[in-house]
Motif scaffolding. Structure first.
Motif, PDB file in Angstrom:
ATOM      1  N   GLU A  71     -22.409   8.812  36.787  1.00 40.68           N
ATOM      2  CA  GLU A  71     -23.711   8.829  36.238  1.00 40.68           C
ATOM      3  C   GLU A  71     -23.395   8.056  34.779  1.00 40.68           C
ATOM      4  OE1 GLU A  71     -27.377  11.448  36.429  1.00 40.68           O
ATOM      5  OE2 GLU A  71     -25.913  12.737  36.727  1.00 40.68           O
TER       6      GLU A  71
ATOM      7  N   SER B 159     -10.087  12.544  29.366  1.00 41.69           N
ATOM      8  CA  SER B 159     -11.009  13.465  28.618  1.00 41.69           C
ATOM      9  C   SER B 159     -10.423  14.936  28.529  1.00 41.69           C
ATOM     10  CB  SER B 159     -12.234  13.649  29.134  1.00 41.69           C
ATOM     11  OG  SER B 159     -12.899  12.006  29.283  1.00 41.69           O
TER      12      SER B 159
ATOM     13  N   SER C 162     -23.688  16.036  27.320  1.00 51.86           N
ATOM     14  CA  SER C 162     -24.185  16.253  28.766  1.00 51.86           C
ATOM     15  C   SER C 162     -23.032  16.285  29.691  1.00 51.86           C
ATOM     16  CB  SER C 162     -25.308  15.130  28.825  1.00 51.86           C
ATOM     17  OG  SER C 162     -26.416  15.314  28.129  1.00 51.86           O
ATOM     18  N   LEU C 163     -22.041  15.401  29.519  1.00 55.53           N
ATOM     19  CA  LEU C 163     -20.863  15.340  30.553  1.00 55.53           C
ATOM     20  C   LEU C 163     -20.127  16.419  30.529  1.00 55.53           C
ATOM     21  CD1 LEU C 163     -19.561  13.380  32.771  1.00 55.53           C
ATOM     22  CD2 LEU C 163     -18.260  12.315  30.883  1.00 55.53           C
ATOM     23  N   ALA C 164     -19.857  16.866  29.260  1.00 57.42           N
ATOM     24  CA  ALA C 164     -18.987  18.083  28.894  1.00 57.42           C
ATOM     25  C   ALA C 164     -19.709  19.268  29.479  1.00 57.42           C
ATOM     26  CB  ALA C 164     -18.827  18.407  27.638  1.00 57.42           C
ATOM     27  N   ALA C 165     -20.953  19.477  29.639  1.00 55.21           N
ATOM     28  CA  ALA C 165     -21.785  20.613  30.067  1.00 55.21           C
ATOM     29  C   ALA C 165     -22.241  20.414  31.511  1.00 55.21           C
ATOM     30  CB  ALA C 165     -23.102  20.813  29.037  1.00 55.21           C
ATOM     31  N   SER C 166     -21.774  19.491  32.308  1.00 55.51           N
ATOM     32  CA  SER C 166     -22.060  19.394  33.420  1.00 55.51           C
ATOM     33  C   SER C 166     -23.337  18.806  33.759  1.00 55.51           C
ATOM     34  CB  SER C 166     -21.452  20.126  34.601  1.00 55.51           C
ATOM     35  OG  SER C 166     -20.097  20.422  34.533  1.00 55.51           O
ATOM     36  N   VAL C 167     -24.341  18.621  32.773  1.00 54.53           N
ATOM     37  CA  VAL C 167     -25.686  18.118  32.929  1.00 54.53           C
ATOM     38  C   VAL C 167     -25.747  16.982  33.775  1.00 54.53           C
ATOM     39  CG1 VAL C 167     -27.721  17.374  31.708  1.00 54.53           C
ATOM     40  CG2 VAL C 167     -26.601  19.218  30.913  1.00 54.53           C
ATOM     41  N   ILE C 168     -24.731  16.152  33.410  1.00 55.98           N
ATOM     42  CA  ILE C 168     -24.590  14.711  34.213  1.00 55.98           C
ATOM     43  C   ILE C 168     -23.176  14.697  34.708  1.00 55.98           C
ATOM     44  CG2 ILE C 168     -26.305  13.628  32.991  1.00 55.98           C
ATOM     45  CD1 ILE C 168     -23.917  11.869  31.691  1.00 55.98           C
ATOM     46  N   GLN C 169     -22.598  13.930  35.752  1.00 52.86           N
ATOM     47  CA  GLN C 169     -21.486  13.563  36.306  1.00 52.86           C
ATOM     48  C   GLN C 169     -20.895  12.265  35.694  1.00 52.86           C
ATOM     49  OE1 GLN C 169     -19.981  16.111  38.320  1.00 52.86           O
ATOM     50  NE2 GLN C 169     -22.063  16.973  37.775  1.00 52.86           N
ATOM     51  N   ILE C 170     -19.560  12.145  35.837  1.00 48.34           N
ATOM     52  CA  ILE C 170     -18.870  11.003  35.261  1.00 48.34           C
ATOM     53  C   ILE C 170     -19.650   9.730  35.844  1.00 48.34           C
ATOM     54  CG2 ILE C 170     -16.741   9.514  34.862  1.00 48.34           C
ATOM     55  CD1 ILE C 170     -15.472  12.214  34.621  1.00 48.34           C
TER      56      ILE C 170
ATOM     57  N   ALA D 152     -11.965  11.146  33.531  1.00 49.60           N
ATOM     58  CA  ALA D 152     -11.768  12.558  33.345  1.00 49.60           C
ATOM     59  C   ALA D 152     -10.390  12.855  33.064  1.00 49.60           C
ATOM     60  CB  ALA D 152     -11.979  12.769  35.004  1.00 49.60           C
TER      61      ALA D 152
END
Length: 472
Positions: free
Chosen positions: A291, A387, A281-289, A384
């Motif tokens: 969050e 990663s 979800s983080l990699a796909a920008s569904v959520i931000q770091i 970030a």
């Protein structure tokens, strides 16, 4: 409020028979730490409700706050529950003594944490105003630069311990730059903290003395040559802080930046390495770091508990009679997981979207963390950067093998071993040489600086008992 008399020579006083706090207190130290934290909080919640009597030392009792609403009631009312431990009943009656590990957490210091009312506001305002002068661009650039330095040191190895080689260093190195110091002083500062916590006897004492000298020299230098940094802004603030007060605010920032931010980074990295749904979800920008950080702050906060609050008069909380001077300990991990916070489907707050920031991990009320903004930025930028640099990073051990620090207070990993494809250090023109592999000592002062009589080290003394409380 006037300081109490010296209690170091007072004989321990046995609590009166039938005292509701002492007679039912459950140990929160030693062998009790072998129990799973979540199971411990729920067992105490079922037995006692929103407030549980516990022992933080064999003779020293306190109320552990378990309920979310009880946290809101206590932390938001500085008139009824002060942060000034000089009224502690355990201290005044002689059960809490200097040789105890929790003594330095109760012992008064002239900083924003240990004061309330007008004095707290004066000291806190100086901190807040100084932080507000830092631009996010400046802070982010410093974190990225330092993070890349640290990654460069192990990138070619294909493996690393992200606690010992990364997360432990970034918060203090960043803060050191914001103090207006060169990186070599930051490495020296980090090494001092390691020796303070892990050293024994003369080594720990020497590190404590070196910390005092570091801060004394820093403040003296900034009084002579101020710059655009936190130290200079604290000195020049209209609150007119004394050297002792500036020192204590900086010590407070160092303590806050060291373990809590280290383990916010470490616990979030562990979460991302073990929860593939969250990682994707983080990699796909569904959520931000940010969050992901809030998920950690809900379910795996760096502080489980933090001494303390003290009742200024007799009162009632969660049906219990609280006496004046009783110690109350926020239990952030337990409060964040209070069943009353679950939604209609039974989901805990960290599983709900969007992720709420109503967790207790930054505190509540007048003493809520004034540096939460920079802490979020340090943690988010650190995660970030690692990663982006190491996109194939994975745990080097089974998640069940990760070891937690055996502490009733700090919630963090001993180490976070990972593997990744080896890579070469980045080519960065401004960095002619890699960061020093070992922290050098700062240069000798050009003139003798007299140490103020009242300045102390990180604690009054760094003892094995103190380290045991923090699990180091």
């Amino acid at each position: 409020m006037e300081p109490s008399e010296d209690t170091s020579a007072v004989s321990p006083v046995t609590p009166p028979p039938g005292c509701p706090l002492h007679s039912n207190a459950v140990p929160l130290y030693g062998e009790a730490l072998a129990e799973d934290d979540t199971e411990r909080w729920e067992r105490l919640r079922k037995r006692f409700g929103g407030l549980a009597p516990v022992k933080v030392e064999p003779e020293v009792a306190a109320w552990l706050i378990l309920g979310y609403e009880e946290h809101r009631q206590i932390l938001r009312d500085p008139h009824l529950f002060t942060h000034d431990g000089r009224i502690s009943r355990e201290l005044l009656e002689g059960r809490l003594r200097p040789e105890h590990g929790t003594y330095p957490l109760v012992n008064y210091r002239p900083n924003a944490l240990h004061n309330d009312g007008a004095e707290h506001q004066r000291l806190r305002t100086a901190l807040v105003d100084s932080f507000e002068k830092l631009t996010s661009t400046r802070v982010r650039a410093a974190i990225e630069d330092l993070a890349n330095d640290l990654i460069d040191a192990f990138a070619a190895d294909g493996k690393a311990d992200l606690i010992g080689q990364y997360a432990t260093w970034i918060p203090l190195l960043t803060l050191n730059r914001m103090f207006g110091q060169e990186d070599r002083h930051g490495y020296f500062l980090c090494e001092l903290m390691v020796k303070l916590w892990n050293g024994e006897g003369a080594e720990a004492g020497a590190a404590d003395q070196a910390m005092v000298e570091y801060l004394t020299r820093l403040i003296s230098d900034k009084r002579r040559r101020p710059g655009p940094d936190i130290t200079s802004w604290l000195i020049a603030h209209p609150a007119e802080l004394s050297d002792e007060e500036v020192t204590q605010q900086i010590l407070l920032l160092i303590a806050a930046a060291h373990d809590p931010t280290t383990h916010l980074i470490g616990n979030t990295l562990r979460l991302l390495l073990t929860n593939m749904d969250l990682r994707f979800s983080l990699a796909a920008s569904v959520i931000q770091i940010e969050e992901a950080l809030d998920v950690t702050l809900w379910q795996d906060p760096p502080f489980k508990t933090l001494i303390g609050r003290y009742a200024t008069r007799d009162t009632t909380v969660a049906g219990y009679q609280i006496r004046r001077g009783d110690m109350l300990i926020p239990g952030f991990a337990a409060g964040n997981n209070d069943p009353i916070l679950r939604d209609a489907d039974g989901n805990p707050p960290h599983a709900q979207r969007p992720v709420s920031r109503a967790h207790l991990s930054w505190g509540l009320g007048p003493h809520s963390c004034p540096a939460r903004g920079i802490a979020y930025q340090i943690a988010a930028t650190s995660i970030a950067t690692v990663s982006a640099r190491l996109p194939d990073i994975q745990l080097a051990v089974d998640p069940g093998e990760l070891r937690r620090r055996p502490s009733p207070s700090i919630n963090g990993l001993v180490e976070l071993p990972v593997t990744f494809a080896p890579q070469q250090p980045l080519a960065r023109p401004h960095r002619a040489e890699p960061a020093p592999p070992a922290p050098p000592a700062p240069p000798a002062p050009t003139e003798t600086v007299e140490r103020p009589r009242t300045i102390g080290g990180i604690w009054d003394r760094v003892s094995g008992a103190v380290r045991a409380w923090f699990g180091v």
